[in-house]
Each structure stands twice: as C-alpha cells, then as structure tokens.
Design a protein around this motif. Structure first.
Motif, short mmCIF file in Angstrom:
data_model
loop_
_atom_site.label_atom_id
_atom_site.label_comp_id
_atom_site.label_asym_id
_atom_site.label_seq_id
_atom_site.Cartn_x
_atom_site.Cartn_y
_atom_site.Cartn_z
N VAL A 83 -2.43 5.02 -4.41
CA VAL A 83 -1.98 4.67 -5.75
C VAL A 83 -2.16 3.16 -5.93
CG1 VAL A 83 -0.06 4.64 -7.38
CG2 VAL A 83 -0.32 6.55 -5.80
N PRO A 84 -2.99 2.71 -6.87
CA PRO A 84 -3.15 1.27 -7.08
C PRO A 84 -1.84 0.63 -7.54
CG PRO A 84 -4.92 2.52 -8.14
CD PRO A 84 -3.89 3.50 -7.73
N LEU A 85 -1.41 -0.40 -6.83
CA LEU A 85 -0.17 -1.08 -7.19
C LEU A 85 -0.39 -2.12 -8.28
CD1 LEU A 85 1.40 -1.55 -3.65
CD2 LEU A 85 1.89 0.21 -5.34
N SER A 131 0.84 -1.19 0.00
CA SER A 131 0.00 0.00 0.00
C SER A 131 0.87 1.23 0.00
CB SER A 131 -0.92 0.01 1.23
OG SER A 131 -1.59 1.24 1.35
N ILE A 132 0.50 2.23 -0.81
CA ILE A 132 1.24 3.49 -0.85
C ILE A 132 0.30 4.60 -1.31
CG2 ILE A 132 2.04 3.15 -3.23
CD1 ILE A 132 4.65 4.58 -2.45
N ALA A 133 0.49 5.78 -0.74
CA ALA A 133 -0.25 6.98 -1.13
C ALA A 133 0.75 8.09 -1.38
CB ALA A 133 -1.24 7.39 -0.04
N GLN A 188 0.25 6.40 3.53
CA GLN A 188 -0.66 5.29 3.25
C GLN A 188 -2.08 5.69 3.63
OE1 GLN A 188 1.38 2.12 5.54
NE2 GLN A 188 1.53 0.98 3.61
N MET A 189 -3.05 5.19 2.87
CA MET A 189 -4.47 5.38 3.19
C MET A 189 -5.08 4.12 3.80
SD MET A 189 -4.63 8.46 2.27
CE MET A 189 -6.36 8.73 2.57
N ARG A 190 -4.39 3.02 3.69
CA ARG A 190 -4.87 1.76 4.25
C ARG A 190 -3.64 0.96 4.69
NH1 ARG A 190 -4.12 -1.93 0.06
NH2 ARG A 190 -3.82 -0.95 -1.98
#
Length: 391
Positions: free
Chosen positions: A336-338, A323-325, A374-376
C-alpha cells in the motif's frame, strides 16, 4: 528434595552443626516422591521450584533457630533450563514434564503465580491456554526489560526445534500475548541470552552457517545477521573487513544512507548498490506477518451466523511506518503506497503516522481474516485497525 542454606555472609560455609541464628541450615521439602530442586526464586517469599511442583516458605525471615514451613503451591513443576522471571508483580515460569510415568506428549504451559493475602498462599494460574501451539518443548528463556517506547518487557522463550517465542505481559490491561519471531532464511535458534546492557543475543543456524547476532530495535536495524560499513567509490559494498561474505550466494537487503536496496545476490563477498554510500547496513530480511482472528456475524440473539463474508475495506492507523502490505479474504497482501505520487531517488521518504486505507478487497470466504505484512523492508508499527465487512 532438600535445601542447604549457607552461613549468613559466608556463602561457602555449610556447617549445619554450628550454632547461632546466622549459622547454616539444611531443610527438607515434604515431598511424596523423589523430586529435584531446579531453582530458588526470591519474591515476597522464598519460592522453590522442583521437577514436579512449586513450594513457598511461609516464613518471612529465615533463622537457624526457627523451623521453615514450606507450603506446596502446585504440582506443575518447572522446565529445566528456563529461568523463572518476575513481571509486574507476578512470577512466571514454564511448567516441566519430567515425571517418569508422565506422558511426553502432554506438552507444557506458562503459569503465573502471586501471593494471595486472603488465602495466605501463592496461587498459580495458566497463562498460555490460547497459545498451546507455541509453548511446546521449551528449553531456554531470558527476560529483556522494557526498552525505549515498548509498552512491556519481553520474555523470550526458545524450544528444541529452534523456534523463538516472545511473551508480552501488561497486567493492568489483562494482556498476555505470545508471538513467534521467525529467523530469516529458514534459520533455527540454538541459544539466547540477555546481557547486562539489556541486549538480546541469539545463536542462529542457517543452512550450515552459525552466527551470533544482537537484536536491535527497528529504528536502528531492520535486518538479521546485519553487516555495517560503507561502499567504495563504485558503490560496491562488502562490509567491514569483508564480513558480508558470510552470506555468499544469498539474497540480502541493504539500507544505504536511508534508502532501501534489494534483494541483491552476494557474489564474491560483495553487493552492488549502484552508487557510493557512507552509512550502509545489509543483511537478511524476514517480513512480519499478522493475521487476525476469523470474523463471523453475531446475531441479536447471540447466535453466530456461519456464512461466507467479504472484508472489502480496512483503515489501519500506523505510527512512524515506512512500509505496509494489506490483504484479506485469503488473498496475499499487497503493498500500500503510504505517500502516493511522491518519488524520491536520492533519499528515503519520511515515515508516516496516521490512517492508511485500502478498499476494494476482493473475495468471499468462511471466517474471513485480515492480513498485515510487508513486501519490502521498512519500519512498521500498527496502533489499531478498523475492518469493514459484508456478510
């Protein structure tokens, strides 16, 4: 200030009147004022840290028949309750401020000291000049040795306000980094220690609830105050022996058989995961936040051009990340969808290693910055990033 050394091999015999090279002895430091010895530290020489200074014994060996020459190194002093540590051949300590006539607002600093063969003495150097806002009122510390794939040991420092600071040292690359570890749910760190298995133990207070927690690496646990167990057949999770009730009325996240759930409100000591799971870890989550230094344009004549800029695109190289924002130009980070287009309902997506790109970032601002968060919940490891900026 004086040092009492016991008889060799007999730690409770302090008879300084006895004879022989192995007898006990009493040595006095040549201090100009009244000082209290806080800690002795064994390095290449015997180091003595007092409330107002640092000394070292010039003698390589100590015997009863030979006087010890204690040489003053600095007048920094050491903070009471913060152990001196040795990292990659240098001795690190937090300076104290216990002078009766001293200014209580002058703050503290992290110093390192090493023996210089040229000057034949120890030399102390400040290490926290760019982290003065983090090194304040430090009153506790512990050293965690290098673990698994980490590049360096971790020196954990706690201050009186409940903040926890992690110092990382890589001497051959001249890196001394300080970062704040934030307790979830507005918590305050009351105490910390490192046990014989190199595990970090924290005592944290959150809105009247005090917990004792063990730090774990991200591949094992993503949450604070984590509770483990399995659900019932209806998918309700309460932890082992109902341990999730400690977070009653609070929002928690859970990782059930590798899949992230949440946020979920704990009610009657339980959360509903909408399906059975055999391996569940639930707890509070605090997203990490990294913000770069401001970007300005450097002209060929080495002048800095101060005008609005826009960071419009960035490529972030990640390692085993789930997970990354990313955000920039003062805007909030966005997820950002990985693995775009991949939808997995029954299992967690595999972690991603490689470049992650986000473009089309809006906004113009003075001293634009890049924010990674991160958002999640999920594992996150950033190797490097390449920003693209328009001035």
């Amino acid at each position: 200030a004086a040092i009492a050394l016991s008889e060799v091999g007999e730690y409770f015999r302090l008879n300084i009147e006895a004879g022989g090279s192995a007898a006990a002895r009493l040595d006095k430091l040549r201090t100009q004022t009244s000082e209290e010895i806080i800690q002795l530290f064994e390095s290449s020489h015997l180091l003595v840290f007092t409330t107002q200074g640092e000394w070292f014994a010039a003698n390589r060996t100590l015997t009863k028949d030979e006087p010890v020459n204690y040489v003053s190194v600095s007048r920094n002093g050491v903070q009471r309750g913060v152990p001196v540590v040795e990292i990659e051949g240098r001795v690190y300590y937090v300076s104290g401020n216990e002078r009766e006539t001293g200014d209580a607002a002058q703050g503290q600093a992290v110093y390192s000291s090493a023996y210089d063969d040229v000057s034949t003495r120890y030399v102390s150097e400040p290490e926290s000049l760019l982290a003065g806002h983090l090194i304040q009122d430090v009153d506790g510390g512990a050293l965690q040795a290098k673990v698994r794939r980490n590049a360096a040991a971790r020196w954990w420092l706690k201050d009186r306000n409940g903040r926890l600071i992690c110092a990382l040292v890589i001497r051959n690359q001249e890196i001394m980094a300080f970062v704040e570890w934030v307790p979830a749910d507005g918590g305050r760190v009351l105490a910390l220690s490192v046990d014989g298995q190199n595990q970090v133990w924290l005592t944290i207070e959150r809105r009247g609830t005090v917990t004792h927690e063990v730090m774990e690496e991200s591949e094992l646990n993503l949450f604070q105050g984590a509770v483990r167990g399995q659900t019932d057949l209806a998918g309700r999770f309460s932890g082992q022996s109902g341990s999730l009730s400690i977070w009653e009325g609070r929002d928690v996240y859970a990782r059930a058989d590798g899949v992230i759930h949440g946020p979920l409100r704990v009610r009657a000591g339980k959360i509903d995961l909408a399906g059975p799971a055999t391996d569940v870890v639930a707890g509070l989550w605090q997203p990490p936040v990294f913000e770069s230094l401001p970007y300005f344009r450097l002209l060929p004549n080495e002048e800095v051009l101060m005008r609005p800029a826009r960071l419009h695109s960035v490529t972030v190289n990640v390692i085993e990340t789930e997970s990354i924002a990313i955000g920039a130009n003062g805007s909030a980070p966005q997820d950002v969808p990985l693995q775009p287009g991949t939808i997995l309902h029954d299992r967690a997506p595999p972690p991603v290693t490689g470049p992650v790109r986000r473009s089309g970032l809006l906004g113009w601002t003075y001293g634009t910055t890049l924010t990674i968060s991160q958002m999640r919940p999920g594992r996150l490891q950033v190797r490097d990033y390449v920003p693209e900026i328009t001035f």
